[in-house]
Design an enzyme around this catalytic site. Structure first.
Site, short mmCIF file in Angstrom:
data_model
loop_
_atom_site.label_atom_id
_atom_site.label_comp_id
_atom_site.label_asym_id
_atom_site.label_seq_id
_atom_site.Cartn_x
_atom_site.Cartn_y
_atom_site.Cartn_z
N ASP A 31 -6.11 -3.86 -6.24
CA ASP A 31 -5.94 -2.54 -5.42
C ASP A 31 -4.48 -2.27 -5.86
O ASP A 31 -3.93 -0.99 -6.15
CB ASP A 31 -6.22 -2.56 -4.08
N ASP B 60 0.72 -1.37 -0.03
CA ASP B 60 0.12 -0.05 0.18
C ASP B 60 0.81 1.13 0.10
O ASP B 60 0.26 2.38 0.04
CB ASP B 60 -1.11 0.02 1.28
#
Ligand code: GLY
Length: 401
Positions: free
Chosen positions: A179, A116
């Protein structure tokens, strides 16, 4: 809603057979001003403890729940503040944006704990660098890109998204989630701004491998693909945050649309443009009339299922960019639908008027986990303001990105 009723600045006349019909043009400045006011409330409420970053607000609450820099959502609040500074040019907002951006600095100094880092560091330091040219920010971004690259597995051709056991994923095999596409922007940027050229190659390999393995024949996306970490063989597709492994989880498809649009921008390889358009089709063709998806397109109790405003915000922002690269007819469809999405998100149905300081309500984080269902979530706010900013630029005759 006062801001909706007072702010109509422009009226167009549309020919309708032999009648004339008046249509209001969506007032993007009014919505941006609303964001400034809402953010002001958040700024005044955040504990002054040098660690708290807003993440979500429960449906009946008006209070943010906070996380620290380690949470995957930590970059969205500083990123939102940078967009607000870009809009308002308010020196105070620049200071506040810098203050919260600095909270995330340790991410550039520690080993990677998951993929992330792009969401976190590119949204905060990246937007900050874009607007200020601060050389310290650049160093943080470059160091973090190198950290993210340590998760790349050349046998597979993708970045390992979750370096830990997750149910149904046969750890220690290699997993990659849709993602993860968004984090490639950090690598592309670094490779073009003083980082190693291998970062570019990793980003392209990740996008190509994901394109080959993550999609069903109708171009809907699995959330996760599990790979044999030694041979790179694809083991299976899983939809961890969706209704079922074979369903279209709204935000996963949104990440695909946004991700391949960005990869085309960075590579100018036509296969990525073609792919961005292909993954956009099933999303647009299966939306409800108001353009805001349910949390999963196959959720069993539609229309009595929670929406996901965050997916709508991600897609609205992406479509405004994808329109720039598309032929006239597609560009018009993408732009019209993006504006319809932003307009619906800007209505009282999504904008809180009850003291909740978020920009938007009705996002769904992780339905199968029972978490963040019908919440305000910080990443919805981030992509909403990004979409508004892009639309404002387009209306001013500039490129959206
Ligand atoms: N990246 C996690 C999510 O979209 O919920």
């Amino acid at each position: 809603m006062i801001r909706k009723t007072l702010g109509i600045v422009c009226v167009v006349l549309i020919s309708y057979g032999c009648h004339l019909k008046q249509k209001e043009v969506f007032d993007v400045d009014e919505s941006l001003q609303y964001c400034v006011e809402q953010a002001d409330q958040t700024i005044s409420q955040i504990p002054d403890d040098e660690k708290s970053l807003p993440r979500n607000i429960a449906p009946e609450s008006k209070e943010w729940n906070y996380v620290t820099y380690q949470d995957w959502t930590s970059g969205f609040w500083p990123g939102t503040l940078w967009y607000l500074y870009e809009y308002s040019q308010e020196p105070n907002l620049k200071e506040v944006a810098d203050q919260f951006t600095q909270y995330l600095r340790p991410l550039s100094e520690k080993p990677a704990t998951d993929h992330d880092l792009g969401f976190q560091v590119f949204n905060s330091f990246g937007n900050g660098y874009r607007l200020t040219g601060n050389a310290e920010y650049k160093k943080v971004i470059l160091r973090t890109a190198d950290t993210l690259a340590t998760l790349y597995n050349p046998a597979v051709g993708t970045i390992l998204s979750w370096p830990r056991p997750v149910p149904n994923m046969e750890w220690p095999n290699h997993n990659t989630i849709m993602d993860n596409m968004i984090n490639l922007e950090l690598l592309f940027w670094a490779s073009k701004n003083g980082g190693d050229s291998s970062l570019y190659q990793i980003a392209v390999a990740h996008a190509e491998t994901t394109m080959a393995n993550h999609f069903r024949p109708d171009f809907t996306s699995y959330h996760v693909v599990v790979y044999d970490r030694e041979t790179g063989e694809r083991i299976k597709g899983v939809t961890h945050q969706g209704y079922s492994d074979e369903s279209m989880w709204a935000r996963g498809q949104a990440w695909a649309i946004y991700g391949y649009t960005m990869v085309y921008r960075e590579t100018k390889d036509p296969k990525f443009l073609d792919f961005a358009q292909k993954v956009t089709r099933p999303y647009l063709d299966n939306l409800p009339e108001d353009f805001i998806p349910y949390w999963d397109f196959q959720a069993p109790n539609i229309p009595d299922e929670p929406r996901d405003a965050s997916a709508a915000a991600v897609v609205a922002s992406a479509l405004l960019e994808l329109a720039e690269y598309s032929d006239k007819a597609l560009a018009k469809e993408y732009r019209d639908k993006a504006i319809a999405m932003l307009e619906e998100l800007s209505s009282p149905r999504y904008c809180p008027e009850d003291g909740n300081p978020a920009f938007l309500r009705h996002s769904t984080g992780h339905y199968p986990n029972g978490s963040e269902i019908d919440y305000s979530i910080i990443y919805a706010d981030y992509y909403y303001i990004e979409g508004l900013t892009r639309l404002k630029r387009i209306r001013e005759g500039k490129k959206p990105v």
